[in-house]
Design a protein around this motif. Structure first.
Motif, PDB file in Angstrom:
ATOM      1  N   LEU A  33       4.561  57.311  18.853  1.00 47.19           N
ATOM      2  CA  LEU A  33       5.808  56.915  18.198  1.00 47.19           C
ATOM      3  C   LEU A  33       6.592  55.927  19.053  1.00 47.19           C
ATOM      4  N   THR A  34       6.605  56.152  20.350  1.00 46.19           N
ATOM      5  CA  THR A  34       7.287  55.246  21.266  1.00 46.19           C
ATOM      6  C   THR A  34       6.652  53.860  21.217  1.00 46.19           C
ATOM      7  N   GLN A  35       5.335  53.825  21.139  1.00 44.38           N
ATOM      8  CA  GLN A  35       4.634  52.542  21.080  1.00 44.38           C
ATOM      9  C   GLN A  35       4.904  51.796  19.779  1.00 44.38           C
ATOM     10  N   GLN A  36       5.263  52.500  18.730  1.00 43.30           N
ATOM     11  CA  GLN A  36       5.542  51.874  17.434  1.00 43.30           C
ATOM     12  C   GLN A  36       6.958  51.309  17.363  1.00 43.30           C
ATOM     13  N   GLN A  37       7.821  51.716  18.302  1.00 44.36           N
ATOM     14  CA  GLN A  37       9.214  51.276  18.269  1.00 44.36           C
ATOM     15  C   GLN A  37       9.307  49.805  18.680  1.00 44.36           C
ATOM     16  N   GLY A  38      10.073  49.034  17.925  1.00 45.84           N
ATOM     17  CA  GLY A  38      10.257  47.618  18.223  1.00 45.84           C
ATOM     18  C   GLY A  38      11.147  47.387  19.426  1.00 45.84           C
ATOM     19  N   LYS A  39      11.151  46.151  19.889  1.00 47.59           N
ATOM     20  CA  LYS A  39      11.917  45.816  21.102  1.00 47.59           C
ATOM     21  C   LYS A  39      13.420  46.007  20.925  1.00 47.59           C
ATOM     22  N   ASP A  40      13.908  45.910  19.687  1.00 47.81           N
ATOM     23  CA  ASP A  40      15.334  46.103  19.422  1.00 47.81           C
ATOM     24  C   ASP A  40      15.698  47.556  19.141  1.00 47.81           C
ATOM     25  N   GLY A  41      14.686  48.451  19.164  1.00 43.70           N
ATOM     26  CA  GLY A  41      14.943  49.866  18.939  1.00 43.70           C
ATOM     27  C   GLY A  41      14.561  50.349  17.545  1.00 43.70           C
ATOM     28  N   GLU A  42      14.079  49.449  16.704  1.00 41.29           N
ATOM     29  CA  GLU A  42      13.761  49.799  15.324  1.00 41.29           C
ATOM     30  C   GLU A  42      12.304  50.247  15.174  1.00 41.29           C
ATOM     31  N   TRP A  43      12.073  51.002  14.115  1.00 39.99           N
ATOM     32  CA  TRP A  43      10.718  51.296  13.663  1.00 39.99           C
ATOM     33  C   TRP A  43      10.585  50.562  12.342  1.00 39.99           C
ATOM     34  N   ILE A  44       9.804  49.493  12.325  1.00 36.15           N
ATOM     35  CA  ILE A  44       9.719  48.618  11.169  1.00 36.15           C
ATOM     36  C   ILE A  44       9.016  49.308  10.010  1.00 36.15           C
ATOM     37  N   ALA A  45       9.634  49.221   8.832  1.00 31.43           N
ATOM     38  CA  ALA A  45       9.034  49.701   7.586  1.00 31.43           C
ATOM     39  C   ALA A  45       8.558  48.471   6.815  1.00 31.43           C
ATOM     40  N   TYR A  46       7.479  48.651   6.091  1.00 37.09           N
ATOM     41  CA  TYR A  46       6.886  47.539   5.350  1.00 37.09           C
ATOM     42  C   TYR A  46       6.897  47.822   3.852  1.00 37.09           C
ATOM     43  N   ASP A  47       6.996  46.745   3.075  1.00 36.66           N
ATOM     44  CA  ASP A  47       6.909  46.899   1.631  1.00 36.66           C
ATOM     45  C   ASP A  47       5.443  46.953   1.219  1.00 36.66           C
ATOM     46  N   CYS A  48       5.186  46.984  -0.088  1.00 38.05           N
ATOM     47  CA  CYS A  48       3.802  47.137  -0.564  1.00 38.05           C
ATOM     48  C   CYS A  48       2.940  45.908  -0.279  1.00 38.05           C
TER      49      CYS A  48
END
Length: 176
Positions: A33-48
């Motif tokens: 989970l830590t590795q998935q966190q973006g540099k600004d602190g976000e966890w990016i969600a994607y659309d379809c």
């Protein structure tokens, strides 16, 4: 799916109070989970179409940070830093958080992080979003237009938003 993974981490950690749970996997999941966190602190969600979705990123970041915070008691320094980075991202993007779902999640995270000023500001916004059920006097609910990180929408999204709003208000012993 980072949101589902964070939820599973919290759920299984809390289930340990009632059942035997082998949590040898938990440190690896936290690291992932830590590795998935973006540099600004976000966890990016994607659309379809696998494009970043800003609105869902806000909700997902709040969900994951809250789950991490609640899953690890007491929270370790590295996880606390990840949660603080997420809260900083969410605070920077508060203007984009317009649904009761997002606002309640951020309020819960702010409250657990000890930021009483931000918590009260968000709870005030949440109170303003409460809707009255004309058919049932004294009944309030929060409407949600979109999908939650777990793809709830319509009535299910409204129920989830109302539950989160009440949880945020009750955690702070605040009234609607």
């Amino acid at each position: 799916n980072p949101a589902l993974s964070a939820y599973a981490l919290r759920f299984l950690r809390q289930a340990g109070d009632f059942a035997t749970v082998d949590d040898k996997w938990a440190p690896r999941l936290q690291q992932w989970l830590t590795q998935q966190q973006g540099k600004d602190g976000e966890w990016i969600a994607y659309d379809c179409q696998r494009q970043p979705d800003q609105r869902r990123t806000i909700a997902q970041t709040a969900e994951i940070a809250l789950d991490l915070n609640d899953a690890i008691a007491p929270i370790d320094a590295a996880s606390k830093q990840n949660v603080q980075r997420a809260l900083a991202y969410l605070t920077t993007n508060l203007g984009r958080a317009d649904s009761p779902y997002e606002i309640a999640m951020i309020a819960l995270l702010a409250e657990r992080s000890g930021d009483t000023v931000l918590t009260e500001r968000l709870l005030q916004r949440l109170r303003g979003l409460a809707l009255q059920d004309d058919a049932k006097k004294g009944v309030a609910f929060w409407s949600f237009n979109g999908t939650t990180p777990f793809y709830s929408w319509g009535l299910a999204g409204n129920l989830e938003s109302t539950a989160l709003a009440l949880r945020a208000l009750l955690d702070r012993k605040s009234v609607v």
